[in-house]
Design an enzyme around this catalytic site. Structure first.
Site, PDB file in Angstrom:
ATOM      1  N   VAL A 109      -3.940  13.234  13.216  1.00 60.49           N
ATOM      2  CA  VAL A 109      -4.505  14.585  13.277  1.00 60.49           C
ATOM      3  C   VAL A 109      -5.855  14.546  12.553  1.00 60.49           C
ATOM      4  O   VAL A 109      -5.918  14.589  11.333  1.00 60.49           O
ATOM      5  CB  VAL A 109      -3.547  15.640  12.659  1.00 60.49           C
ATOM      6  CG1 VAL A 109      -2.381  15.920  13.595  1.00 60.49           C
ATOM      7  CG2 VAL A 109      -2.992  15.208  11.303  1.00 60.49           C
ATOM      8  N   GLY A 110      -6.929  14.420  13.314  1.00 64.35           N
ATOM      9  CA  GLY A 110      -8.217  14.158  12.694  1.00 64.35           C
ATOM     10  C   GLY A 110      -9.312  15.088  13.149  1.00 64.35           C
ATOM     11  O   GLY A 110      -9.062  16.127  13.764  1.00 64.35           O
ATOM     12  N   GLU A 167     -14.807   9.103  17.086  1.00 60.62           N
ATOM     13  CA  GLU A 167     -14.255   9.020  15.731  1.00 60.62           C
ATOM     14  C   GLU A 167     -14.097   7.556  15.337  1.00 60.62           C
ATOM     15  O   GLU A 167     -14.771   6.714  15.924  1.00 60.62           O
ATOM     16  CB  GLU A 167     -12.960   9.842  15.601  1.00 60.62           C
ATOM     17  CG  GLU A 167     -11.988   9.742  16.763  1.00 60.62           C
ATOM     18  CD  GLU A 167     -11.168   8.498  16.737  1.00 60.62           C
ATOM     19  OE1 GLU A 167     -11.645   7.446  17.206  1.00 60.62           O
ATOM     20  OE2 GLU A 167     -10.018   8.571  16.273  1.00 60.62           O
ATOM     21  N   MET A 168     -13.276   7.245  14.356  1.00 58.38           N
ATOM     22  CA  MET A 168     -13.312   5.894  13.795  1.00 58.38           C
ATOM     23  C   MET A 168     -11.951   5.194  13.679  1.00 58.38           C
ATOM     24  O   MET A 168     -11.844   4.185  12.981  1.00 58.38           O
ATOM     25  CB  MET A 168     -13.999   5.929  12.412  1.00 58.38           C
ATOM     26  CG  MET A 168     -15.422   6.467  12.491  1.00 58.38           C
ATOM     27  SD  MET A 168     -16.304   6.402  10.924  1.00 58.38           S
ATOM     28  CE  MET A 168     -16.563   4.639  10.773  1.00 58.38           C
ATOM     29  N   GLU A 169     -10.913   5.710  14.326  1.00 54.54           N
ATOM     30  CA  GLU A 169      -9.580   5.122  14.136  1.00 54.54           C
ATOM     31  C   GLU A 169      -8.750   4.884  15.401  1.00 54.54           C
ATOM     32  O   GLU A 169      -7.934   3.956  15.443  1.00 54.54           O
ATOM     33  CB  GLU A 169      -8.728   6.017  13.203  1.00 54.54           C
ATOM     34  CG  GLU A 169      -9.211   6.076  11.770  1.00 54.54           C
ATOM     35  CD  GLU A 169     -10.309   7.109  11.555  1.00 54.54           C
ATOM     36  OE1 GLU A 169     -10.519   7.949  12.463  1.00 54.54           O
ATOM     37  OE2 GLU A 169     -10.981   7.077  10.506  1.00 54.54           O
ATOM     38  N   ARG A 182     -13.602  24.844   9.712  1.00 54.99           N
ATOM     39  CA  ARG A 182     -12.847  23.595   9.797  1.00 54.99           C
ATOM     40  C   ARG A 182     -11.367  23.852   9.550  1.00 54.99           C
ATOM     41  O   ARG A 182     -10.499  23.331  10.236  1.00 54.99           O
ATOM     42  CB  ARG A 182     -13.318  22.602   8.736  1.00 54.99           C
ATOM     43  CG  ARG A 182     -14.258  21.557   9.235  1.00 54.99           C
ATOM     44  CD  ARG A 182     -14.824  20.769   8.068  1.00 54.99           C
ATOM     45  NE  ARG A 182     -16.191  20.433   8.372  1.00 54.99           N
ATOM     46  CZ  ARG A 182     -16.599  19.231   8.784  1.00 54.99           C
ATOM     47  NH1 ARG A 182     -15.745  18.255   8.882  1.00 54.99           N
ATOM     48  NH2 ARG A 182     -17.850  19.011   9.066  1.00 54.99           N
ATOM     49  N   ARG A 205      -5.788  16.532   2.947  1.00 57.65           N
ATOM     50  CA  ARG A 205      -5.254  17.188   4.154  1.00 57.65           C
ATOM     51  C   ARG A 205      -3.751  16.934   4.271  1.00 57.65           C
ATOM     52  O   ARG A 205      -2.998  17.799   4.700  1.00 57.65           O
ATOM     53  CB  ARG A 205      -5.945  16.663   5.405  1.00 57.65           C
ATOM     54  CG  ARG A 205      -7.391  17.013   5.499  1.00 57.65           C
ATOM     55  CD  ARG A 205      -7.554  18.414   6.018  1.00 57.65           C
ATOM     56  NE  ARG A 205      -8.958  18.672   6.242  1.00 57.65           N
ATOM     57  CZ  ARG A 205      -9.477  19.865   6.482  1.00 57.65           C
ATOM     58  NH1 ARG A 205      -8.709  20.906   6.545  1.00 57.65           N
ATOM     59  NH2 ARG A 205     -10.748  20.018   6.662  1.00 57.65           N
ATOM     60  N   SER A 236     -15.471  18.602  14.920  1.00 55.21           N
ATOM     61  CA  SER A 236     -16.075  19.156  13.701  1.00 55.21           C
ATOM     62  C   SER A 236     -17.597  19.185  13.780  1.00 55.21           C
ATOM     63  O   SER A 236     -18.243  19.925  13.053  1.00 55.21           O
ATOM     64  CB  SER A 236     -15.646  18.345  12.485  1.00 55.21           C
ATOM     65  OG  SER A 236     -16.032  17.000  12.642  1.00 55.21           O
ATOM     66  N   ASP A 237     -18.165  18.348  14.658  1.00 55.13           N
ATOM     67  CA  ASP A 237     -19.624  18.366  14.779  1.00 55.13           C
ATOM     68  C   ASP A 237     -20.058  17.890  16.157  1.00 55.13           C
ATOM     69  O   ASP A 237     -19.345  17.121  16.808  1.00 55.13           O
ATOM     70  CB  ASP A 237     -20.281  17.520  13.678  1.00 55.13           C
ATOM     71  CG  ASP A 237     -19.726  16.122  13.631  1.00 55.13           C
ATOM     72  OD1 ASP A 237     -18.754  15.904  12.884  1.00 55.13           O
ATOM     73  OD2 ASP A 237     -20.221  15.264  14.371  1.00 55.13           O
ATOM     74  N   GLY A 284      -6.836  11.757   8.186  1.00 55.81           N
ATOM     75  CA  GLY A 284      -7.595  10.749   7.467  1.00 55.81           C
ATOM     76  C   GLY A 284      -7.589  11.004   5.969  1.00 55.81           C
ATOM     77  O   GLY A 284      -7.430  10.102   5.155  1.00 55.81           O
ATOM     78  N   HIS A 331       0.791  -1.239   0.000  1.00 55.25           N
ATOM     79  CA  HIS A 331       0.000   0.000   0.000  1.00 55.25           C
ATOM     80  C   HIS A 331       0.815   1.277   0.000  1.00 55.25           C
ATOM     81  O   HIS A 331       0.247   2.376   0.007  1.00 55.25           O
ATOM     82  CB  HIS A 331      -0.953  -0.004   1.203  1.00 55.25           C
ATOM     83  CG  HIS A 331      -1.765  -1.259   1.301  1.00 55.25           C
ATOM     84  ND1 HIS A 331      -1.400  -2.320   2.096  1.00 55.25           N
ATOM     85  CD2 HIS A 331      -2.898  -1.637   0.652  1.00 55.25           C
ATOM     86  CE1 HIS A 331      -2.282  -3.300   1.961  1.00 55.25           C
ATOM     87  NE2 HIS A 331      -3.195  -2.917   1.086  1.00 55.25           N
TER      88      HIS A 331
HETATM   89  N1  HPA Z   1     -18.704  10.151  14.392  1.00 56.25           N
HETATM   90  C1  HPA Z   1     -19.434  11.235  14.627  1.00 56.25           C
HETATM   91  N2  HPA Z   1     -19.069  12.456  14.311  1.00 56.25           N
HETATM   92  C2  HPA Z   1     -17.902  12.621  13.718  1.00 56.25           C
HETATM   93  C3  HPA Z   1     -17.079  11.547  13.458  1.00 56.25           C
HETATM   94  C4  HPA Z   1     -17.513  10.243  13.803  1.00 56.25           C
HETATM   95  O1  HPA Z   1     -16.839   9.239  13.565  1.00 56.25           O
HETATM   96  N3  HPA Z   1     -15.976  12.041  12.864  1.00 56.25           N
HETATM   97  C5  HPA Z   1     -16.140  13.386  12.768  1.00 56.25           C
HETATM   98  N4  HPA Z   1     -17.300  13.726  13.294  1.00 56.25           N
END
Ligand code: HPA
Length: 235
Positions: free
Chosen positions: A89-90, A180-182, A218, A25, A204-205, A21, A5
């Protein structure tokens, strides 16, 4: 030399790699924050660069979305390219009232609904924790830049669109700062292969209030986080 990869030459990566991610970026960091940055890999458009920050060699490489993608790149960076320090850095979501969009968070540890750490830890629960030294350095760098940061619990989910209607409330009660997811996967990979890792994210949210940052906002909070991560990388 190449891995399945990553197509970079041997020794193409610095000891410390910042990992957003999003590949764009990674390019943005290389173009706006590093001197003499060279693109060293682009397999699947998962861009990687090495350049200089305050005269020290630093790399940046994207990891994609989710634990499986992040784990592939983190593993190959450590085992094939000898990378020692990974700083994710996410961006992340927030669930608590005392965490706001734009906040910069450092993931001290991450709970997860993923099974990856049980797979690698023979069924036992693995404590997915950050490297204390990197966390300390990130906090010092934030303080030197007068950027407030919070350090605490994260939740790493395999699902962005989660069907568990009670999840958010449970995470609020358990003091989770960022979703988040990682990160839980990244910390597991680092432990398995003897590297150091830490995650820093901008919120971010907000998953309860529904507030989210527009793209300009952002960018501004992203820039602050990158400053912290790069200052920490060369300390
Ligand atoms: N889940 C919810 N909100 C988010 C995420 C996530 O994985 N990443 C950025 N905002």
């Amino acid at each position: 030399m190449a891995t399945p990869h990553i197509s970079a030459e041997k020794d193409a990566f610095a000891d410390t790699v910042l990992m957003p991610g999003d590949p764009l970026r990674a390019r943005y960091i290389a173009e706006h924050f590093l001197q003499d940055a060279q693109q060293i890999t682009a397999v699947r458009n998962m861009y990687g660069y090495t350049g200089f920050y305050e005269n020290q060699r630093v790399s940046v490489m994207a990891h994609g979305m989710g634990i499986p993608s992040c784990s592939i790149y983190a593993t190959e960076l450590i085992t094939e390219y000898g990378v020692k320090n990974l700083i994710r850095v996410g961006s992340c979501g927030a669930v608590r009232d005392d965490v706001k969009v734009r906040d910069v968070l450092i993931a001290l540890g991450a709970s997860t609904d993923s099974r990856v750490n049980r797979l690698r830890f023979n069924g036992s629960d693995f404590a997915a924790i950050a490297d204390f030294g990197i966390v300390q350095t990130l906090v010092q760098a934030a303080s030197a830049n007068e950027i407030p940061v919070r350090v605490g619990a994260f939740y790493t989910s395999d699902l962005f669109y989660h069907p568990d209607g009670e999840l958010t409330e449970r995470l609020r009660r358990y003091g989770v700062l960022g979703v988040e997811m990682e990160t839980a996967g990244l910390y597991g990979v680092a432990a398995e292969y003897g590297a150091k890792a830490a995650t820093v994210c901008t919120v971010s949210d907000h998953m309860v209030s529904g507030e989210s940052l527009d793209s300009d906002e952002r960018q501004t909070s992203f820039n602050q986080m990158i400053r912290i991560a790069l200052d920490a990388a060369v300390r």
